[in-house]
Design an enzyme around this catalytic site. Structure first.
Site, PDB file in Angstrom:
ATOM      1  N   ARG A  25       0.852  -1.207   0.000  1.00 50.65           N
ATOM      2  CA  ARG A  25       0.000   0.000   0.000  1.00 50.65           C
ATOM      3  C   ARG A  25       0.883   1.251   0.000  1.00 50.65           C
ATOM      4  NH1 ARG A  25      -1.843   1.722   4.592  1.00 50.65           N
ATOM      5  NH2 ARG A  25      -2.467  -0.305   5.404  1.00 50.65           N
ATOM      6  N   TYR A  77     -15.995  17.345 -15.496  1.00 51.22           N
ATOM      7  CA  TYR A  77     -16.477  15.968 -15.450  1.00 51.22           C
ATOM      8  C   TYR A  77     -17.487  15.785 -14.301  1.00 51.22           C
ATOM      9  CZ  TYR A  77     -16.437  11.018 -14.358  1.00 51.22           C
ATOM     10  OH  TYR A  77     -16.821   9.742 -14.054  1.00 51.22           O
ATOM     11  N   ASP A 149      -6.856  19.371 -14.025  1.00 55.90           N
ATOM     12  CA  ASP A 149      -7.194  18.049 -14.576  1.00 55.90           C
ATOM     13  C   ASP A 149      -6.812  18.089 -16.058  1.00 55.90           C
ATOM     14  OD1 ASP A 149      -8.453  15.874 -15.778  1.00 55.90           O
ATOM     15  OD2 ASP A 149     -10.195  15.935 -14.462  1.00 55.90           O
ATOM     16  N   LYS A 174      -7.961   7.000 -19.201  1.00 52.79           N
ATOM     17  CA  LYS A 174      -8.234   7.517 -20.535  1.00 52.79           C
ATOM     18  C   LYS A 174      -6.992   7.384 -21.433  1.00 52.79           C
ATOM     19  CE  LYS A 174     -12.108   8.097 -18.684  1.00 52.79           C
ATOM     20  NZ  LYS A 174     -12.244   8.874 -17.517  1.00 52.79           N
TER      21      LYS A 174
HETATM   22  C1  LIG Z   1     -11.870  14.820 -17.210  1.00 47.46           C
HETATM   23  C2  LIG Z   1     -12.028  13.664 -16.264  1.00 47.46           C
HETATM   24  N1  LIG Z   1     -11.533  13.765 -15.028  1.00 47.46           N
HETATM   25  C3  LIG Z   1     -11.643  12.754 -14.127  1.00 47.46           C
HETATM   26  C4  LIG Z   1     -12.297  11.575 -14.441  1.00 47.46           C
HETATM   27  C5  LIG Z   1     -12.422  10.491 -13.414  1.00 47.46           C
HETATM   28  O1  LIG Z   1     -11.543   9.455 -13.671  1.00 47.46           O
HETATM   29  P1  LIG Z   1     -11.818   7.902 -13.336  1.00 47.46           P
HETATM   30  O2  LIG Z   1     -13.023   7.492 -14.092  1.00 47.46           O
HETATM   31  O3  LIG Z   1     -10.552   7.239 -13.776  1.00 47.46           O
HETATM   32  O4  LIG Z   1     -12.045   7.802 -11.867  1.00 47.46           O
HETATM   33  C6  LIG Z   1     -12.841  11.440 -15.733  1.00 47.46           C
HETATM   34  C7  LIG Z   1     -13.556  10.210 -16.087  1.00 47.46           C
HETATM   35  O5  LIG Z   1     -14.335  10.171 -17.024  1.00 47.46           O
HETATM   36  C8  LIG Z   1     -12.699  12.505 -16.658  1.00 47.46           C
HETATM   37  O6  LIG Z   1     -13.206  12.433 -17.907  1.00 47.46           O
END
Ligand SMILES: Cc1ncc(COP(=O)(O)O)c(C=O)c1O
Length: 358
Positions: A25, A77, A149, A174
């Site tokens: 961990r 998101y 992000d 992604k």
């Molecule tokens: C721009 C963006 N940030 C964060 C996330 C969250 O990531 P995760 O689905 O890997 O938890 C996503 C998921 O679709 C996303 O498109």
């Protein structure tokens, strides 16, 4: 190749005297290699891997205390919005959602309780652009942390740390993974103290990825530049095809010269990627759903950034956790269709869309 250390615990030489690894961990050699790769691709000093993108976001917000305030992008998101509004607001953290297309819009929300600016650029799914350098200048003026992000742009197209951000976050699920076979998140940063705080949260809260997933992402990153090159080429072809289609009303793609923030996109990005959204002239939800169900190469699914093209209905899928009133206020209508353009043959993809739109 980096081995997959399928190992949860490591033999120690003497009590409390270990050889760099004690318990997975806290550290695992496959994860260590990946975290170094994360740092390298974002021009950062440190990288940390998490079990999902939202787990990485969760760790950043856990830097804060009850009463602290965050200025977050109004359009981002849906899962990030849900984490902020449904989980962390219960623990006394206050979020202000602000349209950041003009960075100066955030100024009126800054108080002595503000600790963090959270932004996403380009935004999911409307492809709005925020000026990272301008936000960073405001953050530094007020001694706030700025977290970006960078999931949509990827390090191939944009490096927020170079533009003054303190933390970069990715949904590794992604483009970094790139093959729709892993859920993972990461954070990159330059400040050693910030890295220590985030590492403490990572090991204390335990949202770490397993070694197999770290191995898959190490492999995915090796082709990131080649995949992104093709995502950009295909993205441009499809955005232009859609824009010229008589049944399409509007295409949201940040590479168009008349995109409201094209100048900023051009300044801070090295290309415009394969993400876009569009609406039809027939603005009914039924017509959008018909198109969404009619493609053959574009698979109807959540997520994005894999080599295969995906089509998605944000209002009922990825962004359903944002109340309709909030969504539509920011332009995310019920008939909006989002595409993650993959790396297939562009003409095949165009033919598929052309057939589906009719
Ligand atoms: C721009 C963006 N940030 C964060 C996330 C969250 O990531 P995760 O689905 O890997 O938890 C996503 C998921 O679709 C996303 O498109």
């Amino acid at each position: 190749m980096t081995p997959i250390y399928q190992t949860s615990t490591f033999v120690q030489e003497a009590p409390a005297q270990h050889k760099g690894y004690e318990y997975a961990r806290s550290q695992n050699p496959t994860r260590t290699a990946l975290e170094a790769a994360f740092a390298a691709i974002e021009n950062g000093k440190y990288g940390l891997a998490f079990s999902s993108g939202v787990a990485a976001t969760d760790a950043v917000i856990k830097l804060l205390q009850p009463g602290d305030e965050v200025i977050a992008a109004a359009d981002m998101y849906g899962g990030t919005y849900r984490l902020f509004t449904k989980i962390f607001s219960r623990f006394g953290i206050v979020f202000h959602y602000v349209n950041m297309q003009d960075a100066n819009n955030i100024r009126q929300y800054i108080t002595n309780k503000t600790k963090l600016i959270w932004t996403e650029t380009p935004t999911n799914p409307l492809m709005n652009i925020t000026d990272i350098a301008a936000l960073s200048a405001i953050a530094k003026e007020h001694k706030l942390l700025l977290c970006v992000d960078n999931t949509f742009a990827t390090p191939y197209l944009q490096n927020p740390l170079d533009l003054g951000a303190d933390i970069v976050m990715h949904s590794v699920t992604k483009y970094l993974g790139g093959h729709s076979d892993v859920i993972q998140g990461c954070l990159m940063m330059n400040d050693a103290q910030l890295r220590e705080q985030l590492y403490f949260i990572q090991k204390s809260c335990g949202a770490v990825p397993g070694p197999m997933d770290c191995f898959l992402v190490l492999r995915g990153i090796k082709t990131l530049h080649v995949r992104m090159q093709r995502h950009c080429e295909n993205g441009e072809k499809i955005a232009r095809f859609l824009r010229n289609h008589p049944k399409v009303e509007k295409v949201y793609w940040c590479g168009f010269e008349d995109h409201p923030n094209f100048d900023i996109a051009k300044k801070q990005m090295r290309g415009f990627g394969g993400m876009m959204s569009f609406t039809l002239k027939n603005d009914s939800v039924e017509e959008a759903k018909r198109v969404l169900s009619s493609t053959e190469l574009f698979a109807l699914a959540e997520s994005l950034g894999g080599v295969e093209s995906l089509i998605n209905h944000p209002a009922s899928m990825t962004h359903a956790s944002i109340p309709r009133e909030e969504r539509t206020k920011n332009g995310l209508t019920d008939s909006l269709i989002r595409l993650s353009v993959g790396i297939e043959d562009a003409d095949d993809l165009i033919e598929d869309l052309n057939r589906a739109i009719g």
